[in-house]
Design a protein around this motif. Sequence first.
Motif, mmCIF file in Angstrom:
data_model
loop_
_atom_site.group_PDB
_atom_site.id
_atom_site.type_symbol
_atom_site.label_atom_id
_atom_site.label_comp_id
_atom_site.label_asym_id
_atom_site.label_seq_id
_atom_site.Cartn_x
_atom_site.Cartn_y
_atom_site.Cartn_z
ATOM 1 N N SER A 179 0.470 -1.622 0.243
ATOM 2 C CA SER A 179 0.498 0.170 -0.110
ATOM 3 C C SER A 179 0.880 1.236 0.067
ATOM 4 O O SER A 179 1.710 1.173 0.179
ATOM 5 C CB SER A 179 -0.383 -0.352 1.129
ATOM 6 O OG SER A 179 0.135 0.780 2.174
ATOM 7 N N PHE A 180 -0.075 2.351 0.005
ATOM 8 C CA PHE A 180 1.088 3.629 0.139
ATOM 9 C C PHE A 180 0.558 4.378 1.345
ATOM 10 O O PHE A 180 -0.148 3.487 2.297
ATOM 11 C CB PHE A 180 0.707 4.841 -0.234
ATOM 12 C CG PHE A 180 0.717 4.837 -2.362
ATOM 13 C CD1 PHE A 180 -1.019 4.025 -2.927
ATOM 14 C CD2 PHE A 180 1.352 5.021 -3.138
ATOM 15 C CE1 PHE A 180 0.120 4.062 -3.699
ATOM 16 C CE2 PHE A 180 2.366 5.030 -4.150
ATOM 17 C CZ PHE A 180 1.146 4.144 -5.235
ATOM 18 N N THR B 95 12.607 4.474 4.617
ATOM 19 C CA THR B 95 14.153 3.720 5.406
ATOM 20 C C THR B 95 14.674 3.049 4.365
ATOM 21 O O THR B 95 15.579 2.867 4.070
ATOM 22 C CB THR B 95 13.972 1.987 5.607
ATOM 23 O OG1 THR B 95 12.169 1.311 5.281
ATOM 24 C CG2 THR B 95 12.638 2.338 7.190
ATOM 25 N N ASP B 96 14.200 3.398 3.024
ATOM 26 C CA ASP B 96 14.668 2.877 1.917
ATOM 27 C C ASP B 96 14.516 4.238 0.585
ATOM 28 O O ASP B 96 13.029 4.408 1.217
ATOM 29 C CB ASP B 96 14.128 1.571 1.194
ATOM 30 C CG ASP B 96 15.763 1.549 0.659
ATOM 31 O OD1 ASP B 96 16.575 2.316 -0.448
ATOM 32 O OD2 ASP B 96 16.194 0.030 0.298
ATOM 33 N N ARG B 97 15.039 3.614 -0.276
ATOM 34 C CA ARG B 97 14.721 4.721 -1.351
ATOM 35 C C ARG B 97 14.065 3.981 -2.992
ATOM 36 O O ARG B 97 14.861 3.702 -3.450
ATOM 37 C CB ARG B 97 15.393 6.069 -2.456
ATOM 38 C CG ARG B 97 15.412 7.235 -0.342
ATOM 39 C CD ARG B 97 16.507 7.720 -0.640
ATOM 40 N NE ARG B 97 16.889 8.285 -1.746
ATOM 41 C CZ ARG B 97 18.141 8.610 -2.666
ATOM 42 N NH1 ARG B 97 19.796 8.039 -1.682
ATOM 43 N NH2 ARG B 97 18.842 8.746 -3.682
ATOM 44 N N LEU B 98 12.958 4.440 -3.880
ATOM 45 C CA LEU B 98 13.158 3.458 -4.816
ATOM 46 C C LEU B 98 13.103 5.597 -5.896
ATOM 47 O O LEU B 98 12.863 6.416 -6.058
ATOM 48 C CB LEU B 98 11.699 3.585 -5.178
ATOM 49 C CG LEU B 98 11.586 3.272 -6.560
ATOM 50 C CD1 LEU B 98 12.518 2.373 -7.634
ATOM 51 C CD2 LEU B 98 9.813 2.542 -6.493
ATOM 52 N N VAL B 99 14.349 5.281 -6.824
ATOM 53 C CA VAL B 99 14.379 5.962 -7.613
ATOM 54 C C VAL B 99 14.236 5.897 -9.257
ATOM 55 O O VAL B 99 14.633 5.358 -9.555
ATOM 56 C CB VAL B 99 16.003 7.004 -7.467
ATOM 57 C CG1 VAL B 99 16.391 8.270 -8.740
ATOM 58 C CG2 VAL B 99 16.460 7.130 -6.095
ATOM 59 N N ASP C 26 6.126 10.105 -3.500
ATOM 60 C CA ASP C 26 4.981 8.847 -2.283
ATOM 61 C C ASP C 26 6.230 7.973 -1.984
ATOM 62 O O ASP C 26 6.985 7.931 -1.892
ATOM 63 C CB ASP C 26 4.690 8.365 -3.592
ATOM 64 C CG ASP C 26 3.165 8.709 -4.684
ATOM 65 O OD1 ASP C 26 2.419 9.896 -3.781
ATOM 66 O OD2 ASP C 26 3.250 8.020 -5.567
ATOM 67 N N ARG C 27 4.889 7.111 -0.647
ATOM 68 C CA ARG C 27 6.208 6.561 -0.088
ATOM 69 C C ARG C 27 5.324 5.128 0.134
ATOM 70 O O ARG C 27 3.582 5.056 -0.277
ATOM 71 C CB ARG C 27 5.536 6.610 1.201
ATOM 72 C CG ARG C 27 6.676 8.271 2.144
ATOM 73 C CD ARG C 27 7.663 8.249 2.358
ATOM 74 N NE ARG C 27 8.457 9.024 2.587
ATOM 75 C CZ ARG C 27 9.039 10.008 2.136
ATOM 76 N NH1 ARG C 27 9.076 10.070 0.932
ATOM 77 N NH2 ARG C 27 9.322 11.030 3.179
ATOM 78 N N ALA D 91 11.193 5.388 -0.105
ATOM 79 C CA ALA D 91 10.212 6.613 -0.401
ATOM 80 C C ALA D 91 10.590 6.462 -2.024
ATOM 81 O O ALA D 91 11.379 6.110 -2.774
ATOM 82 C CB ALA D 91 11.421 8.403 -0.224
ATOM 83 N N VAL D 92 9.320 7.627 -2.949
ATOM 84 C CA VAL D 92 9.585 7.296 -4.221
ATOM 85 C C VAL D 92 11.023 8.641 -4.582
ATOM 86 O O VAL D 92 9.778 10.021 -4.154
ATOM 87 C CB VAL D 92 8.282 7.037 -5.204
ATOM 88 C CG1 VAL D 92 8.501 7.079 -6.238
ATOM 89 C CG2 VAL D 92 7.577 5.877 -4.616
#
Length: 182
Positions: free
Chosen positions: A6-7, A15-19, A54-55, A65-66
């Motif tokens: 979910s969001f 806790t981490d990032r999506l780039v 977005d998360r 984290a997006v």
Amino acid sequence: MLFAESFADHQTPATDRLVLPYDARRKSRQRVTLVSGQELGYVLPSGTVLRDGDRLLTGNGLVIAVEAAAEPLLEIRTGDTLQLGRAAYHLGNRHVPVQLGKRFLRFQPDHVLAEMLRGLGCAVSEVEAPFDPEGGAYGTAAHADGHPAGHDHRPLPTGEVLEAHHPGHGPHRSPAKIHEFK
């Protein structure tokens, strides 16, 4: 491998990032690699676009984290609001994803559009920057609250980029569905 379920709220620490670049953030089902190197899988409702900020919440409670990745873009920058408005009108009339900012517009490279805008008197330059275009007032699928997909309820950011917002609406995201990728 992690799976997004979910969001999470935008205020939740990540806790981490999506780039990812914009075109990858438009895919509703994929396997991606986080900044940490760990893999993440997700399946989102059709038409959902992951937005910068977005998360995502994983099944084991991690918050991802997006972030919009820097990518090649074309930019119109001017202090003339009429000229900027005309450029936005012509790009919108062609259904081009456009990022609006204070005194600038950004869009994905297209030599035909660049020439059209130069013909309108706009200075068009090449830049490398994160791309987070407007979500649009209409989408192809509806969320559970009756609003169309792509309808952006985020409050205006405090930085330079301005985005669409409807007063009285709080943040809303459709839940992601968990699916195992093996």
